[in-house]
Motif scaffolding. Structure first.
Motif, PDB file in Angstrom:
ATOM      1  N   PHE A  83       0.832  -1.202   0.000  1.00  0.00           N
ATOM      2  CA  PHE A  83       0.000   0.000   0.000  1.00  0.00           C
ATOM      3  C   PHE A  83       0.875   1.263   0.000  1.00  0.00           C
ATOM      4  N   LEU A  84       1.958   1.234   0.759  1.00  0.00           N
ATOM      5  CA  LEU A  84       2.830   2.406   0.845  1.00  0.00           C
ATOM      6  C   LEU A  84       3.559   2.651  -0.475  1.00  0.00           C
ATOM      7  N   LEU A  85       3.932   1.592  -1.170  1.00  0.00           N
ATOM      8  CA  LEU A  85       4.534   1.758  -2.495  1.00  0.00           C
ATOM      9  C   LEU A  85       3.546   2.382  -3.470  1.00  0.00           C
ATOM     10  N   VAL A  86       2.298   1.930  -3.389  1.00  0.00           N
ATOM     11  CA  VAL A  86       1.252   2.534  -4.216  1.00  0.00           C
ATOM     12  C   VAL A  86       1.089   4.006  -3.844  1.00  0.00           C
ATOM     13  N   ALA A  87       1.132   4.302  -2.542  1.00  0.00           N
ATOM     14  CA  ALA A  87       1.009   5.690  -2.082  1.00  0.00           C
ATOM     15  C   ALA A  87       2.120   6.559  -2.666  1.00  0.00           C
ATOM     16  N   ASN A  88       3.344   6.049  -2.634  1.00  0.00           N
ATOM     17  CA  ASN A  88       4.473   6.808  -3.193  1.00  0.00           C
ATOM     18  C   ASN A  88       4.302   7.047  -4.682  1.00  0.00           C
ATOM     19  N   ARG A  89       3.924   6.002  -5.385  1.00  0.00           N
ATOM     20  CA  ARG A  89       3.831   6.090  -6.842  1.00  0.00           C
ATOM     21  C   ARG A  89       2.703   7.027  -7.279  1.00  0.00           C
ATOM     22  N   ARG A  90       1.533   6.859  -6.694  1.00  0.00           N
ATOM     23  CA  ARG A  90       0.384   7.635  -7.135  1.00  0.00           C
ATOM     24  C   ARG A  90       0.475   9.093  -6.683  1.00  0.00           C
ATOM     25  N   SER A  91       1.058   9.342  -5.523  1.00  0.00           N
ATOM     26  CA  SER A  91       1.158  10.722  -5.040  1.00  0.00           C
ATOM     27  C   SER A  91       2.191  11.532  -5.812  1.00  0.00           C
ATOM     28  N   ASN A  92       3.109  10.863  -6.497  1.00  0.00           N
ATOM     29  CA  ASN A  92       4.143  11.560  -7.261  1.00  0.00           C
ATOM     30  C   ASN A  92       3.742  11.844  -8.705  1.00  0.00           C
ATOM     31  N   ARG A  93       2.512  11.495  -9.077  1.00  0.00           N
ATOM     32  CA  ARG A  93       2.066  11.807 -10.429  1.00  0.00           C
ATOM     33  C   ARG A  93       1.992  13.319 -10.630  1.00  0.00           C
ATOM     34  N   PRO A  94       2.315  13.801 -11.811  1.00  0.00           N
ATOM     35  CA  PRO A  94       2.316  15.248 -12.050  1.00  0.00           C
ATOM     36  C   PRO A  94       0.908  15.824 -12.071  1.00  0.00           C
ATOM     37  N   PRO A  95       0.771  17.134 -11.903  1.00  0.00           N
ATOM     38  CA  PRO A  95      -0.553  17.768 -11.979  1.00  0.00           C
ATOM     39  C   PRO A  95      -1.162  17.595 -13.362  1.00  0.00           C
ATOM     40  N   ASP A  96      -2.487  17.616 -13.402  1.00  0.00           N
ATOM     41  CA  ASP A  96      -3.197  17.608 -14.674  1.00  0.00           C
ATOM     42  C   ASP A  96      -4.370  18.576 -14.563  1.00  0.00           C
ATOM     43  N   ARG A  97      -5.190  18.613 -15.608  1.00  0.00           N
ATOM     44  CA  ARG A  97      -6.280  19.590 -15.617  1.00  0.00           C
ATOM     45  C   ARG A  97      -7.260  19.346 -14.470  1.00  0.00           C
TER      46      ARG A  97
END
Length: 345
Positions: A83-97
């Motif tokens: 879950f924490l790896l998913v948290a790291n990966r998804r939270s680091n996605r760049p901004p979008d519209r």
């Protein structure tokens, strides 16, 4: 807006455009902590997986209730690291519209789910099995196997724990905090989760060893069952603490006064900023902030020129990797000025 809590002062960096980064201290920690947190979680995942396998085998061989509780603990931690790896990966996605401030807060959602998993898969299973052992006790055997596995587990869990300590220590020293205070305050939920889960694992191993030893010495399985219950209660406390801290960051809370002071000082260091009258920093992810402020600019230019200067200053602030965005407005003449020592705004 509410304030964030932990983004620490550090030497300023150059954003790469020839101008010093106003919030270089934030960028320094933001850039280094992302890769450090991922490495910390991967190390914890590897350690917990190996420990989980060893404890499961030992639980079958020995029949120890405490050992089974520890196996449940390690498998719960292993699942949590995913879950924490998913948290790291998804939270680091760049901004979008649809998400102009990025996806940083998703780290708290996945970390909260990991803490819930610890409560259910770790605490509930350990307490339930301990109670069952008290009702229908079964003697343990092959104690030597249990001791060897517990010792090996302590080494692996200790290695993972020291990794999280090394990650937290520089910021703790910078703020003048102890490690517990820093880990509780940090806006990085993955660091907090690994630190407390590994600390609980080490304490749990001591409890399990004690329960197994008293069981062997007295021949009674009751101490072993009690050890299982104690491990479960320990996990429940850790899970509740982690759930509450993630909830607080999702809702929002005030920034540490030293972080706010550093932000005010950074703004006042700009030659064209005469004073700052309002400042709010909203947490939008691990060591990521969104800044709202009122400033008084030097000079007496037309409204158009002032607007351009404000936009340029916002862009300069937003260039920091630790700043998701900034919105600045002009101060009213009668608004009191803020200083780095200001407590409220």
């Amino acid at each position: 807006m509410r304030d964030t809590r932990d983004v620490s002062p550090a030497p300023e960096d150059d954003p790469g455009d020839g101008e010093p980064d106003l919030f270089g201290s934030l960028a320094h920690l933001s850039g280094s902590s992302r890769s450090a947190s991922a490495k910390t979680v991967w190390i914890a995942l590897g350690a917990n997986f190996l420990v989980g396998v060893a404890k499961s085998v030992a639980a079958v061989v020995t029949g120890s209730a405490s050992m089974l509780a520890e196996a449940a603990h390690s498998w719960a931690d292993t699942g949590n690291e995913v879950f924490l790896l998913v948290a790291n990966r998804r939270s680091n996605r760049p901004p979008d519209r649809a998400h102009p401030l990025g996806h940083g807060r998703e780290a708290y959602v996945w970390s909260l789910l990991a803490a819930l998993g610890l409560f259910v898969a770790g605490a509930a299973v350990s307490v339930t099995h301990g109670i069952q052992e008290l009702i229908t006790p079964e003697p343990a055997t092959n104690f030597a196997v249990g001791y060897v596995v517990l010792a090996l587990s302590f080494v692996l869990e200790g290695f993972s724990f020291l990794r999280s300590v090394r990650q937290a220590r520089p910021t703790a020293e910078l703020f003048g905090r102890d490690l517990i205070e820093e880990v509780m305050a940090t806006s990085d939920p993955t660091l907090r989760a690994v630190f407390f889960e590994d600390a609980a694992a080490l304490v749990g191993l001591v409890i399990a060893t004690g329960g197994l030893a008293v069981h062997q010495a007295t021949g009674s399985p009751t101490p072993d069952a009690v050890g299982s219950i104690l491990v479960g209660l320990l996990l429940a406390v850790v899970a509740v603490v982690l759930i509450d801290r993630n909830r607080q960051f999702l809702v929002g809370e005030e920034v540490d006064p030293r972080v706010r002071a550093a932000a005010i000082e950074a703004l006042l260091s700009v030659p064209e900023v005469a004073r700052v009258t309002y400042l709010r920093l909203a947490v939008v992810g691990p060591r990521m902030v969104y800044i709202i402020g009122d400033v008084d600019l030097v000079g007496d230019e037309t409204e158009t020129h002032v607007a351009l200067r404000l936009r340029a200053l916002e862009a300069r602030i937003s260039a920091s990797p630790a700043v998701a965005g900034a919105v600045l407005s002009l101060s009213a003449p009668d608004e009191p000025s803020l200083s780095p020592g200001s407590v409220d705004a």
